[in-house]
Design a protein around this motif. Structure first.
Motif, PDB file in Angstrom:
ATOM      1  N   GLY A 127       1.057  -1.416   0.195  1.00 40.58           N
ATOM      2  CA  GLY A 127       0.073   0.164   0.220  1.00 40.58           C
ATOM      3  C   GLY A 127       0.490   1.319  -0.017  1.00 40.58           C
ATOM      4  N   ASP A 128       2.141   0.902   0.443  1.00 41.15           N
ATOM      5  CA  ASP A 128       2.987   2.451   0.151  1.00 41.15           C
ATOM      6  C   ASP A 128       3.643   2.727  -1.164  1.00 41.15           C
ATOM      7  N   PHE A 129       3.536   1.748  -2.034  1.00 39.15           N
ATOM      8  CA  PHE A 129       4.089   1.690  -3.430  1.00 39.15           C
ATOM      9  C   PHE A 129       3.922   2.871  -4.354  1.00 39.15           C
ATOM     10  N   GLU A 130       2.931   3.460  -4.063  1.00 38.20           N
ATOM     11  CA  GLU A 130       2.496   4.612  -4.558  1.00 38.20           C
ATOM     12  C   GLU A 130       3.128   5.364  -3.425  1.00 38.20           C
ATOM     13  N   ILE A 131       3.424   6.611  -2.983  1.00 36.31           N
ATOM     14  CA  ILE A 131       4.483   6.907  -1.514  1.00 36.31           C
ATOM     15  C   ILE A 131       5.815   6.706  -2.135  1.00 36.31           C
ATOM     16  N   ALA A 132       6.298   5.296  -2.575  1.00 39.44           N
ATOM     17  CA  ALA A 132       7.827   5.242  -2.028  1.00 39.44           C
ATOM     18  C   ALA A 132       8.019   5.859  -3.770  1.00 39.44           C
ATOM     19  N   TYR A 184       8.670   9.613  -3.296  1.00 41.19           N
ATOM     20  CA  TYR A 184       9.268  10.096  -3.056  1.00 41.19           C
ATOM     21  C   TYR A 184      10.540   9.876  -3.758  1.00 41.19           C
ATOM     22  N   VAL A 185      11.092   8.698  -5.021  1.00 36.13           N
ATOM     23  CA  VAL A 185      11.983   8.212  -5.978  1.00 36.13           C
ATOM     24  C   VAL A 185      12.122   9.376  -6.724  1.00 36.13           C
TER      25      VAL A 185
END
Length: 102
Positions: free
Chosen positions: A77-82, A85-86
């Protein structure tokens, strides 16, 4: 990583400029990514270089990247925010060389 900025109304401002206000600082230069004050041992330029070294040390650390990739694998679920960030890292560090952002 930010540097301390002597914003009006703060104790740091009073320590640097005293109680005198508007004439004391160029408000356009009060950013947390560019030092406007130093210490007895470090100039503003030294602090800016230290900030860049800290970012370089973090962004080029394989262990940090691996920990973040593992986190995303464990928490998809944190993929989008990660991913955002990249992209921010690539934009700020690789393209703009951390001149005006963090």
């Amino acid at each position: 990583f930010n540097v301390a900025a002597p914003y009006p109304g703060t104790r740091l401002f009073e320590a640097v400029y005293g109680k005198k206000a508007e004439d004391s600082a160029d408000w356009r230069k009060l950013y947390q990514y560019q030092a406007v004050i130093g210490t007895d041992a470090l100039s503003p330029e030294d602090l800016d270089r230290a900030r860049m070294m800290a970012y370089r040390s973090l962004y080029l650390n394989p262990r940090w990247w691996l920990q973040n990739v593992c986190h995303v694998i464990m928490h998809p679920g944190d993929f989008e925010i990660a991913a955002r960030y990249v992209i921010k890292i690539a934009d700020n560090y690789l393209i703009h060389r951390m001149r005006h952002g963090h």
